[in-house]
Design an enzyme around this catalytic site. Structure first.
Site, PDB file in Angstrom:
ATOM      1  N   GLU A  26      26.624 -16.953   0.844  1.00 16.58           N
ATOM      2  CA  GLU A  26      25.497 -17.602   0.156  1.00 16.58           C
ATOM      3  C   GLU A  26      25.807 -19.085   0.168  1.00 16.58           C
ATOM      4  O   GLU A  26      26.684 -19.545  -0.559  1.00 16.58           O
ATOM      5  CB  GLU A  26      25.367 -17.048  -1.271  1.00 16.58           C
ATOM      6  CG  GLU A  26      24.004 -17.355  -1.901  1.00 16.58           C
ATOM      7  CD  GLU A  26      23.946 -18.739  -2.508  1.00 16.58           C
ATOM      8  OE1 GLU A  26      23.388 -19.644  -1.840  1.00 16.58           O
ATOM      9  OE2 GLU A  26      24.447 -18.932  -3.613  1.00 16.58           O
TER      10      GLU A  26
ATOM     11  N   CYS B 162      22.063 -23.601  -6.569  1.00 18.39           N
ATOM     12  CA  CYS B 162      21.826 -23.126  -5.201  1.00 18.39           C
ATOM     13  C   CYS B 162      20.340 -23.052  -4.917  1.00 18.39           C
ATOM     14  O   CYS B 162      19.883 -23.411  -3.834  1.00 18.39           O
ATOM     15  CB  CYS B 162      22.459 -21.750  -4.996  1.00 18.39           C
ATOM     16  SG  CYS B 162      24.259 -21.733  -5.101  1.00 18.39           S
TER      17      CYS B 162
END
Length: 648
Positions: free
Chosen positions: A364, A398
């Site tokens: 990720e 993120c």
């Protein structure tokens, strides 16, 4: 039967006093009370009641198959009446005293740092430890070990040994461990938020939303759905294998290696631990060197929950240290899979380290999420979402909003309204006196990176309306909340991740949806996205063309709060998923199982394709099978049957 005589002779009729008459009468009384009823009426009422009961049972069965009603009832009672241990007394809470900055400059100087600048993480005089300090005050918090490769291997081996017994635990036992963690978290919300604020510089409200809320929902989701997601998954068989049943079972991999980032130290500490241990694995986490101080405490909470429920706390382990420690975890032979969250550059190094061992990885790697405001939105409704999307956790998300696409007809009014909102934000120490909207940057070097991106944008024509520089007064690693408009595709900030408190406003010319889609997709990242429009169908039509792993219509950030959804992206945002059934099953080996459907009925090898081989017979028999099962007409299938008879 009973026979009655009459002048016309004897006849036989059913006996209303048979064995079922008392049952009919009882059911009738349930409906009509003590009112007298004929046997025929009682029988009719009873049959109607029984039919209704059967229909209700069938409906409940179908609903349970779809919605798992009985499971939810069982789990609700389990949570209410099966009390779990209170581990508050088993966890030592670190000091949260921020009152003493006295002598801090001398302390920093002794660590090799000039006054007013952050100390080095590793003091050359003491290379075996990592220095921990608060980014909002630069106060020294303590030290943690800088682990070597040998120490990482020893830690992973301890987890591997504990996992041998843990993998045999029941889901009910695993839920008790998770509910023990949940009980602790709910009763220590303020302490956890303060620790996160102290170690990562975020505000307490940002910690509440990004650390506590998401973690509690992760636990709740696993408690209610985790066992169902890991149940064997039945698969359909083909007509040739009709005598078999097939399913996929989800088997623990062994020990998971987690390399966690620094932006949410509490949630990132527990996120993969929760899914890892619930799926039957051991977990070794390498926390960020920038937030190791609080991670040690959060890790101790996980170990206490295991121990309080009678399980070996060695199942979960924590590695502290610098990049070499993370490299050792990736290459450790006792680790079966790596979950990494961080930058694309480091993600490539993780892949490179795992490749010689053919070790699977989930990456990720951040994002540059787009938020779109169409021309039909009401500005007063969307402005709060722009603020939260860009400035939550000081922009260190993120899935934070890094590109704000505003349609041309409303762009000027939007920027005008945002100047007042962004310019009025209060920034400072999150544990100081007074309210704070925006905290500090975890990494001091990130402030330099952001400044370079802003300066490049301004040099190429962008306008800074607010902020655009480091906070000049006071200690700490602060970059001012910034409003930047006129951002275009030739600027570095268009494509590089900022990870800071910058609102980049991009005007969509001509209010054109096609142009908007093209601009959004002109990006190397592809994590999340959102579109706001007065028409939900229009928002969906635009968002369906985005090349991102996640999309939300008229909302922001809820994908991650719905933990039944997988989280992840495409392109430079990485691959693989966590959360949802996909993420939980990613912690497992997906093993395919085939067994006989009927005892004694087994597959045998027909003689035409058995060894020693007769090629003519074998080809004829095999061709017959293919024609029979895959032919597209009755005639072809008949020819297949003839071939089977001829060559069988």
């Amino acid at each position: 039967m009973s026979c009655a005589s009459s002048s016309d002779g004897g006849t036989c009729a059913p006996d209303d006093g048979g064995l079922l008459h008392p049952l009919y009468a009882s059911l009738a009384r349930l409906v009509l009370g003590d009112s007298a009823t004929s046997p025929e009426a009682a029988r009719l009422i009873s049959l109607l009641l029984l039919s209704a009961a059967l229909c209700l049972a069938a409906a409940l069965h179908l609903l349970d198959a779809k919605w798992h009603l009985w499971r939810d009832v069982k789990l609700t009672f389990e949570g209410l009446f099966d009390r779990v241990p209170d581990i508050s007394g088993d966890v030592d809470l670190p000091s949260l005293d921020l009152s003493s900055d006295e002598g801090e400059e001398e302390k920093n100087a002794s660590n090799g740092a000039p006054s007013g600048s952050p100390p080095p993480l590793v003091d050359p005089a003491h290379p075996t430890v990592v220095q921990c300090y608060s980014p909002s005050t630069l106060a020294h918090l303590g030290t943690v070990p800088n682990l070597t490769a040998e120490q990482v291997s020893e830690i992973a081996l301890r987890s591997k040994e504990a996992q041998r017994s843990w993998k045999e635990s029941t889901f009910a036992q695993r839920r008790r461990v998770l509910r023990t963690l949940q009980r602790y978290v709910v009763s220590h919300v303020d302490e956890i938020c303060r620790l996160c604020a102290l170690d990562s510089g975020k505000t307490r409200v940002d910690a509440l939303l990004g650390e506590i809320l998401t973690t509690c929902e992760k636990i709740r989701t696993l408690l209610h759905h985790g066992e169902t997601w890991l149940e064997p998954s039945r698969r359909e068989v083909n007509p040739m294998m009709v005598h078999k049943t097939a399913h996929v079972e989800y088997v623990p991999l062994g020990v998971l290696g987690i390399i966690a980032p620094w932006n949410y130290p509490f949630h990132n500490m527990l996120n993969h631990v929760l899914s890892g241990i619930f799926s039957g694995n051991g977990v070794v986490t390498k926390c960020s060197e920038h937030t190791s101080w609080s991670s040690v405490y959060f890790h101790s909470v996980c170990r206490a929950a295991l121990e309080a429920n009678g399980f070996d706390p060695e199942l979960v382990q924590l590695c502290t240290g610098m990049a070499e420690t993370g490299k050792a975890l990736v290459e450790c032979p006792h680790i079966d899979k790596i979950f990494f969250t961080g930058s694309p550059n480091v993600g490539r190094h993780v892949m490179k380290g795992a490749a010689p061992h053919l070790k699977p990885v989930v990456l990720e790697l951040g994002g540059k999420d787009a938020m779109v405001f169409c021309d039909d939105v009401k500005l007063k409704d969307v402005i709060p979402w722009a603020m939260r999307g860009c400035f939550q956790n000081c922009g260190q998300n993120c899935c934070g909003v890094e590109r704000l696409f505003v349609y041309e007809s409303i762009s000027k009014d939007f920027v005008k309204a945002m100047v007042e909102r962004v310019g009025s934000m209060k920034q400072g120490c999150p544990l100081g006196v007074g309210d704070v909207d925006c905290g500090a940057m975890v990494m001091d070097a990130q402030c330099d990176l952001i400044q370079a991106l802003v300066d490049d944008a301004v040099a190429k024509g962008a306008t800074v309306h607010c902020g655009g520089k480091r906070k000049a007064s006071g200690k700490g690693q602060f970059y001012e909340p910034t409003l930047l408009s006129g951002v275009t595709s030739d600027m570095t900030i268009w494509k590089e991740e900022v990870f800071g408190p910058i609102m980049c406003v991009v005007t969509v010319p001509g209010d054109d949806d096609d142009t908007c889609v093209q601009m959004v997709n002109d990006c190397p990242f592809g994590l999340g996205s959102s579109v706001y429009s007065g028409s939900t169908s229009r928002a969906l039509a635009i968002g369906s063309r985005f090349n991102t792993g996640m999309f939300t219509a008229n909302d922001f950030g809820v994908n991650y709060l719905i933990q039944s959804l997988p989280f992840g992206g495409v392109k430079e945002s990485g691959f693989g998923r966590f959360a949802g059934p996909e993420g939980l099953r990613a912690c497992c080996l997906e093993r395919s199982i085939v067994v006989d459907r009927i005892p004694g009925v087994r597959t045998s090898i027909p003689s035409p394709i058995d060894y020693p081989m007769n090629t003519t017979q074998g080809m004829g028999f095999g061709t017959g099978l293919i024609r029979l099962f895959y032919g597209d007409s009755i005639w072809v299938k008949i020819k297949g049957i003839v071939d089977l008879i001829k060559h069988g």
